[in-house]
Design a protein around this motif. Structure first.
Motif, mmCIF file in Angstrom:
data_model
loop_
_atom_site.group_PDB
_atom_site.id
_atom_site.type_symbol
_atom_site.label_atom_id
_atom_site.label_comp_id
_atom_site.label_asym_id
_atom_site.label_seq_id
_atom_site.Cartn_x
_atom_site.Cartn_y
_atom_site.Cartn_z
ATOM 1 N N THR A 118 0.931 -1.305 0.026
ATOM 2 C CA THR A 118 0.285 0.436 0.238
ATOM 3 C C THR A 118 1.047 1.524 0.308
ATOM 4 O OG1 THR A 118 -1.684 -0.934 1.597
ATOM 5 C CG2 THR A 118 -1.510 1.110 1.358
ATOM 6 N N LYS A 119 2.272 1.901 0.868
ATOM 7 C CA LYS A 119 2.799 2.500 0.789
ATOM 8 C C LYS A 119 3.347 2.427 -0.367
ATOM 9 C CE LYS A 119 6.845 4.013 3.172
ATOM 10 N NZ LYS A 119 7.637 3.737 4.458
ATOM 11 N N ASN B 237 1.027 4.237 -2.498
ATOM 12 C CA ASN B 237 1.051 5.341 -2.314
ATOM 13 C C ASN B 237 1.851 6.792 -3.503
ATOM 14 O OD1 ASN B 237 -1.829 4.937 -1.393
ATOM 15 N ND2 ASN B 237 -0.904 4.953 0.205
ATOM 16 N N GLU C 11 1.347 6.253 -7.062
ATOM 17 C CA GLU C 11 -0.173 7.028 -7.609
ATOM 18 C C GLU C 11 0.753 8.306 -7.522
ATOM 19 O OE1 GLU C 11 -4.363 6.264 -7.450
ATOM 20 O OE2 GLU C 11 -3.038 6.207 -5.804
ATOM 21 N N ARG C 12 1.534 8.904 -6.259
ATOM 22 C CA ARG C 12 1.955 9.954 -6.908
ATOM 23 C C ARG C 12 2.573 11.323 -7.523
ATOM 24 N NH1 ARG C 12 5.337 13.084 -4.117
ATOM 25 N NH2 ARG C 12 6.703 10.882 -3.113
#
Length: 273
Positions: free
Chosen positions: A185-186, A189, A192-193
């Motif tokens: 997940t990290k 994220n 995606e950023r």
């Protein structure tokens, strides 16, 4: 001296390969010929040399002959080589990697001498994998950093890129990368950023999301490939012959599978205690 014959017998690469095969498990002449892609007469001649050197034994099975590596056949040879290495100057840190590889071979012989009955190749294989793994990780880190990424982020992009449709679920990424849900997940994220991945809900089940590469990510991966930014491991693999590379890939696949089996066995054993 007995080890002279063994040295001469193992000096031939084909005989070494046959002996290594028999050291793993006994085999018939026909099986060895099929696996080694040598003619049966050639295999028989090599086996005769190994037999005369005391490296293998045979057992008649009707018209067939079963060959096996003789237990302890290399003990005298290992002892002799170990005596030579004892007088060899130690390898100092900081020398080129070629010397480090030689040092591993010498250390493996010393290990076998220190622990009689142990195969020095077991030590040599694990130490070489450890050393090469460090090189591969370093190369991955350096390549990723040139593109503002972490090594694990680059691996995640590569995992998606090699999947049909260039799309995976977070759960599939966990399994593919061997990471925890929180770690994946990290990574997602951050990617995606950076505009390298996009997430969308599944049309069949809105609770499931799909992770896909963006055009920017595909461009990054293409740049790495076009500019030959992969590490020394890729370059070294390309220097192998096609047959050698195939054999190495199969051996590593088999070895990886055995490791996975051993890990599963140990995990099951721990649960039962």
């Amino acid at each position: 001296m007995a080890y002279d014959e063994k040295l001469r017998a193992l000096a031939d690469s084909s005989r070494r390969a046959l002996y290594e095969s028999l050291a793993r498990e006994p085999a018939y002449t026909a099986t060895l010929a099929e696996e080694s892609r040598l003619s049966q007469p050639a295999v028989s001649q090599h086996l005769k040399v190994l037999l005369e050197a005391g490296l293998v034994s045979l057992q008649r099975d009707g018209r067939r002959t079963l060959y096996a590596a003789r237990p302890g056949a290399l003990d005298e040879l290992v002892s002799y080589l170990g005596g030579l290495t004892a007088a060899t100057p130690s390898i100092e840190p900081g020398l080129p990697h070629a010397f480090e590889a030689d040092a591993i071979a010498l250390a493996a012989l010393r290990w076998a001498r220190e622990w009689p009955g142990q195969d020095p190749n077991v030590y040599a294989v694990t130490q070489r994998l450890l050393l090469m793994g460090r090189h591969v990780e370093r190369a991955l880190k350096e390549t990723a950093e040139r593109h503002g990424l972490q090594g694990s982020e680059l691996l995640l992009l590569d995992a998606i890129n090699l999947t049909p449709g260039h799309s995976l679920t977070p759960s599939q990424l966990q399994m593919r990368l061997g990471l925890t849900k929180g770690a994946v997940t990290k990574l997602m994220n951050n990617l995606e950023r950076l505009g390298l991945i996009c997430r969308s809900a599944s049309q069949q089940d809105r609770r499931i999301s799909h992770v896909a590469l963006t055009t920017k990510a595909q461009g990054t991966l293409k740049t790495i490939l076009d500019h030959h930014e992969y590490g020394a491991d890729h370059a070294a693999a390309k220097r192998l012959t096609a047959n050698g590379l195939t054999q190495l890939a199969h051996l590593l696949q088999h070895f990886h599978g055995l490791m996975e089996e051993e890990l599963a066995r140990r995990a099951a054993s721990d649960k039962s205690e």
